[in-house]
Scaffold this motif. Structure first.
Motif, PDB file in Angstrom:
ATOM      1  N   GLU A  63       0.812  -1.214   0.000  1.00 49.93           N
ATOM      2  CA  GLU A  63       0.000   0.000   0.000  1.00 49.93           C
ATOM      3  C   GLU A  63       0.848   1.267   0.000  1.00 49.93           C
ATOM      4  O   GLU A  63       0.429   2.306  -0.492  1.00 49.93           O
ATOM      5  CB  GLU A  63      -0.942   0.000   1.197  1.00 49.93           C
ATOM      6  N   VAL A  64       2.032   1.201   0.597  1.00 53.88           N
ATOM      7  CA  VAL A  64       2.945   2.351   0.666  1.00 53.88           C
ATOM      8  C   VAL A  64       4.330   1.845   0.252  1.00 53.88           C
ATOM      9  O   VAL A  64       5.167   1.555   1.099  1.00 53.88           O
ATOM     10  CB  VAL A  64       3.002   2.951   2.090  1.00 53.88           C
ATOM     11  N   PRO A  65       4.568   1.694  -1.061  1.00 59.56           N
ATOM     12  CA  PRO A  65       5.796   1.062  -1.525  1.00 59.56           C
ATOM     13  C   PRO A  65       7.092   1.834  -1.241  1.00 59.56           C
ATOM     14  O   PRO A  65       8.169   1.341  -1.547  1.00 59.56           O
ATOM     15  CB  PRO A  65       5.571   0.880  -3.021  1.00 59.56           C
ATOM     16  N   LEU A  67       7.955   2.275   1.765  1.00 58.73           N
ATOM     17  CA  LEU A  67       8.338   1.716   3.061  1.00 58.73           C
ATOM     18  C   LEU A  67       8.431   0.201   2.980  1.00 58.73           C
ATOM     19  O   LEU A  67       7.673  -0.440   2.253  1.00 58.73           O
ATOM     20  CB  LEU A  67       7.296   2.085   4.126  1.00 58.73           C
ATOM     21  N   THR A  68       9.335  -0.366   3.763  1.00 53.97           N
ATOM     22  CA  THR A  68       9.434  -1.820   3.843  1.00 53.97           C
ATOM     23  C   THR A  68       8.594  -2.322   5.010  1.00 53.97           C
ATOM     24  O   THR A  68       8.163  -1.536   5.861  1.00 53.97           O
ATOM     25  CB  THR A  68      10.886  -2.263   4.075  1.00 53.97           C
ATOM     26  N   ILE A  69       8.422  -3.649   5.064  1.00 52.08           N
ATOM     27  CA  ILE A  69       7.672  -4.201   6.187  1.00 52.08           C
ATOM     28  C   ILE A  69       8.437  -4.017   7.494  1.00 52.08           C
ATOM     29  O   ILE A  69       7.826  -3.955   8.555  1.00 52.08           O
ATOM     30  CB  ILE A  69       7.280  -5.675   5.960  1.00 52.08           C
ATOM     31  N   GLU A  70       9.753  -3.874   7.413  1.00 50.91           N
ATOM     32  CA  GLU A  70      10.526  -3.555   8.621  1.00 50.91           C
ATOM     33  C   GLU A  70      10.259  -2.117   9.054  1.00 50.91           C
ATOM     34  O   GLU A  70      10.049  -1.848  10.237  1.00 50.91           O
ATOM     35  CB  GLU A  70      12.012  -3.774   8.379  1.00 50.91           C
ATOM     36  N   ASP A  71      10.242  -1.187   8.088  1.00 50.74           N
ATOM     37  CA  ASP A  71       9.952   0.216   8.407  1.00 50.74           C
ATOM     38  C   ASP A  71       8.598   0.364   9.093  1.00 50.74           C
ATOM     39  O   ASP A  71       8.443   1.179  10.007  1.00 50.74           O
ATOM     40  CB  ASP A  71       9.921   1.077   7.135  1.00 50.74           C
ATOM     41  N   LEU A  72       7.627  -0.415   8.637  1.00 51.52           N
ATOM     42  CA  LEU A  72       6.265  -0.330   9.174  1.00 51.52           C
ATOM     43  C   LEU A  72       6.105  -0.982  10.540  1.00 51.52           C
ATOM     44  O   LEU A  72       5.101  -0.775  11.210  1.00 51.52           O
ATOM     45  CB  LEU A  72       5.280  -0.991   8.210  1.00 51.52           C
ATOM     46  N   GLY A  73       7.066  -1.804  10.934  1.00 55.42           N
ATOM     47  CA  GLY A  73       6.944  -2.515  12.198  1.00 55.42           C
ATOM     48  C   GLY A  73       6.173  -3.808  12.083  1.00 55.42           C
ATOM     49  O   GLY A  73       5.696  -4.340  13.077  1.00 55.42           O
ATOM     50  N   GLY A  92      -7.244  -7.404  10.424  1.00 55.50           N
ATOM     51  CA  GLY A  92      -7.927  -7.380   9.137  1.00 55.50           C
ATOM     52  C   GLY A  92      -7.196  -6.605   8.070  1.00 55.50           C
ATOM     53  O   GLY A  92      -7.788  -6.246   7.053  1.00 55.50           O
ATOM     54  N   CYS A  93      -5.926  -6.322   8.267  1.00 51.87           N
ATOM     55  CA  CYS A  93      -5.134  -5.576   7.275  1.00 51.87           C
ATOM     56  C   CYS A  93      -5.220  -6.291   5.925  1.00 51.87           C
ATOM     57  O   CYS A  93      -4.836  -7.458   5.817  1.00 51.87           O
ATOM     58  CB  CYS A  93      -3.683  -5.479   7.731  1.00 51.87           C
ATOM     59  N   PRO A  94      -5.737  -5.640   4.892  1.00 47.26           N
ATOM     60  CA  PRO A  94      -5.912  -6.306   3.607  1.00 47.26           C
ATOM     61  C   PRO A  94      -4.594  -6.610   2.902  1.00 47.26           C
ATOM     62  O   PRO A  94      -4.545  -7.458   2.018  1.00 47.26           O
ATOM     63  CB  PRO A  94      -6.743  -5.307   2.798  1.00 47.26           C
ATOM     64  N   ALA A  95      -3.520  -5.975   3.298  1.00 45.72           N
ATOM     65  CA  ALA A  95      -2.242  -6.165   2.616  1.00 45.72           C
ATOM     66  C   ALA A  95      -1.411  -7.300   3.219  1.00 45.72           C
ATOM     67  O   ALA A  95      -0.407  -7.692   2.633  1.00 45.72           O
ATOM     68  CB  ALA A  95      -1.435  -4.870   2.649  1.00 45.72           C
ATOM     69  N   ILE A  96      -1.820  -7.857   4.357  1.00 46.67           N
ATOM     70  CA  ILE A  96      -0.993  -8.858   5.029  1.00 46.67           C
ATOM     71  C   ILE A  96      -0.797 -10.097   4.164  1.00 46.67           C
ATOM     72  O   ILE A  96       0.288 -10.676   4.138  1.00 46.67           O
ATOM     73  CB  ILE A  96      -1.523  -9.217   6.441  1.00 46.67           C
TER      74      ILE A  96
END
Length: 71
Positions: free
Chosen positions: A30-32, A34-40, A62-66
């Motif tokens: 959704e926010v390319p 940032l990495t999944i590490e950046d997002l926590g 319920g995060c649709p991007a998981i």
């Protein structure tokens, strides 16, 4: 020595650290910028033999991007 990031603890052993480092490069769908590490979202990474196990914690239930991140 472990490196603590905003998301979790980067493993000490070389194989698990490589899994963490690779997983940490995955971009958020959704926010390319940032990495999944950046997002926590990246919490743990482990290597056992020829298998890798990565633990993700979505930013909200319920995060649709998981599913995309997991893939």
């Amino acid at each position: 020595m472990s490196v603590v990031s905003e998301t979790g603890v980067r493993p000490n052993d070389e194989a698990s650290a490589r899994v963490w480092d690779l997983a940490a490069t995955i971009l958020d769908p959704e926010v390319p910028a940032l990495t999944i590490e950046d997002l926590g979202v990246l919490r743990e990474a482990h290597a056992t033999g020829n298998k890798a196990h990565v633990v993700l914690t979505p930013t909200y239930s319920g995060c649709p991007a998981i599913d995309q991140m997991r893939d």
